[in-house]
Scaffold this active site. Structure first.
Site, mmCIF file in Angstrom:
data_model
loop_
_atom_site.group_PDB
_atom_site.id
_atom_site.type_symbol
_atom_site.label_atom_id
_atom_site.label_comp_id
_atom_site.label_asym_id
_atom_site.label_seq_id
_atom_site.Cartn_x
_atom_site.Cartn_y
_atom_site.Cartn_z
ATOM 1 N N GLU A 1 -12.070 1.235 17.671
ATOM 2 C CA GLU A 1 -13.188 1.420 16.723
ATOM 3 C C GLU A 1 -14.091 0.181 16.673
ATOM 4 O O GLU A 1 -15.228 0.265 16.191
ATOM 5 C CB GLU A 1 -12.645 1.695 15.323
ATOM 6 N N ASP B 1 -8.924 7.244 8.824
ATOM 7 C CA ASP B 1 -9.926 6.268 8.417
ATOM 8 C C ASP B 1 -10.063 5.178 9.474
ATOM 9 O O ASP B 1 -10.910 4.297 9.356
ATOM 10 C CB ASP B 1 -9.531 5.644 7.065
ATOM 11 N N ILE C 1 0.838 -1.208 0.000
ATOM 12 C CA ILE C 1 0.000 0.000 0.000
ATOM 13 C C ILE C 1 0.871 1.256 0.000
ATOM 14 O O ILE C 1 0.672 2.161 -0.820
ATOM 15 C CB ILE C 1 -0.991 -0.008 1.192
ATOM 16 N N ALA D 1 -4.373 3.098 8.177
ATOM 17 C CA ALA D 1 -3.803 1.770 8.471
ATOM 18 C C ALA D 1 -4.450 1.165 9.716
ATOM 19 O O ALA D 1 -5.406 0.389 9.601
ATOM 20 C CB ALA D 1 -2.297 1.885 8.612
ATOM 21 N N ARG D 2 -3.999 1.535 10.894
ATOM 22 C CA ARG D 2 -4.590 1.048 12.146
ATOM 23 C C ARG D 2 -4.590 2.188 13.160
ATOM 24 O O ARG D 2 -3.583 2.887 13.328
ATOM 25 C CB ARG D 2 -3.787 -0.131 12.722
ATOM 26 N N HIS E 1 -13.442 3.477 8.618
ATOM 27 C CA HIS E 1 -12.603 2.357 8.174
ATOM 28 C C HIS E 1 -13.142 1.813 6.854
ATOM 29 O O HIS E 1 -13.595 0.653 6.782
ATOM 30 C CB HIS E 1 -12.541 1.257 9.241
ATOM 31 N N PRO F 1 2.094 -2.028 9.387
ATOM 32 C CA PRO F 1 1.183 -2.881 10.157
ATOM 33 C C PRO F 1 1.256 -2.570 11.646
ATOM 34 O O PRO F 1 2.237 -1.961 12.105
ATOM 35 C CB PRO F 1 1.692 -4.302 9.876
ATOM 36 N N ASP G 1 11.020 2.651 6.030
ATOM 37 C CA ASP G 1 10.661 1.255 6.308
ATOM 38 C C ASP G 1 11.922 0.555 6.777
ATOM 39 O O ASP G 1 13.021 0.976 6.394
ATOM 40 C CB ASP G 1 10.116 0.562 5.034
HETATM 41 C C1 COI Z 1 -7.641 -4.952 6.349
HETATM 42 O O1 COI Z 1 -7.857 -5.652 5.341
HETATM 43 O O2 COI Z 1 -6.633 -5.132 7.061
HETATM 44 C C2 COI Z 1 -8.579 -3.895 6.696
HETATM 45 O O3 COI Z 1 -8.179 -2.956 7.344
HETATM 46 C C3 COI Z 1 -10.015 -4.056 6.297
HETATM 47 C C4 COI Z 1 -10.970 -4.227 7.467
HETATM 48 C C5 COI Z 1 -12.288 -4.774 6.992
HETATM 49 C C6 COI Z 1 -10.461 -5.059 8.591
#
Ligand code: COI
Length: 328
Positions: A262, A257, A155, A232-233, A294, A205, A174
């Site tokens: 969440e 996002d 990504i 991302a997270r 998300h 990640p 990275d």
């Molecule tokens: C992922 O694919 O890691 C996402 O963030 C999508 C989500 C539906 C968990």
């Protein structure tokens, strides 16, 4: 062969049935609920189970799945921070994640950058109440900016390729450097990215080493007016530090996002309920903060791939075969 699919959205159902049929699944149980101790019984007699990111696949769940004879688990997401891979291995459960095109999230990221840069949130609010003024809406030009991309997996690399067309300077970070990325971006250390970038976007990640990587210290090192983007997270950011940065006007804009905690909120209609995430409610009210539910991943192409990987891998595992997305 029986498979049980948890956390299924309506729009996944047709694809689930299609791939189940193609893979010779004769019993497919579908539920919108996450996989928990209460819903585990739906997996009775199943060769494999699949979930999205809201079910926590911990040691306890792995043990119970193993006791029920379930030998395969797939998450229909790319991220697998909700899965205890060691526990799965311990209980002989094969695990896979999903693979889908990086373009959906990468394009969404560029949209978030542009929306922040051009103050689209307050502009949109104004137009809805016939306020056509320009005061406070002056934006910047991406071609003059330095953009930092943290994480150059599929990504992050695609975001970099997309941004290359805008003529901005691109820095990347990275622990694994890619030759392909070096055609468009210069790898720099994190401190340089924090110090020199006008826009910083996260594509790493969630791991122990990246949890809350954007903390008070990191924000302190950043340029005044920096735009932070996270598709991302949520847990990559210490939201208290980011909120403080917005209050102090050190941070110029934030586009999220994803959000820490969440789960149970995003992807549900909670209009008539009390949402107990104060950070989320407080941060959302700023004119320079954009939040979405998300959905950067959410394209027809990605949904098809997520379901395909989720079902095909479980069918392969049930036949003692390997699968290209296998994690454990
Ligand atoms: C992922 O694919 O890691 C996402 O963030 C999508 C989500 C539906 C968990």
């Amino acid at each position: 062969m029986k498979l049980t699919a948890y956390e299924v959205r309506k729009d996944e159902e047709e694809n689930l049935r299609k791939y189940a049929q193609r893979c010779g699944v004769d019993e497919l149980v579908i539920t919108g609920e996450p996989l928990t101790g209460e819903t585990l019984e739906l997996a009775e007699g199943a060769a494999g189970v699949t979930t999205l990111g809201q079910s926590v696949i911990n040691e306890d769940i792995c043990r119970q799945l193993h006791q029920m004879g379930v030998t395969g688990y797939s998450t229909r997401s790319v991220g697998y921070n909700h899965v205890d891979l060691e526990a799965a291995k311990k209980y002989g459960i094969r695990v896979s994640n999903a693979s889908y095109s990086p373009h959906g999230v990468a394009e969404y990221t560029v949209m978030m950058i542009l929306m922040s840069l051009r103050k689209y949130k307050p502009a949109l609010y104004r137009i809805n109440v016939n306020d056509y003024s320009l005061d406070g809406l002056v934006g910047g030009e991406l071609c003059e900016m330095t953009v930092g991309i943290i994480g150059t997996g599929k990504i992050g690399e695609t975001v970099i390729r997309n941004l290359a067309g805008f003529g901005c300077r691109i820095y990347a970070y990275d622990i694994y450097e890619k030759e392909e990325v070096k055609k468009y971006a210069v790898y720099r250390d994190l401190d340089t990215i924090y110090k020199e970038c006008d826009i910083i976007s996260l594509h790493t990640p969630l791991m122990d080493s990246t949890y809350h990587m954007i903390d008070r210290d990191a924000v302190k090192k950043m340029k005044k007016g920096v735009i932070l983007v996270n598709c991302a997270r949520g847990e990559l950011m210490d939201i208290e530090a980011v909120t403080r940065g917005v209050e102090d006007e050190k941070i110029g804009a934030v586009a999220l996002d994803v959000f820490e905690n969440e789960n149970g909120i995003y992807h549900h209609d909670r209009r008539t309920e009390i949402i107990k995430n104060r950070d989320m409610a407080y941060l959302r009210q700023f004119p320079n903060v954009i939040m979405t539910q998300h959905m950067a991943f959410y394209t027809r192409q990605a949904v098809d791939s997520m379901v395909k990987c989720g079902v095909e891998s479980l069918a392969a595992f049930a036949r003692q075969q390997d699968y290209f997305c296998r994690l454990a």
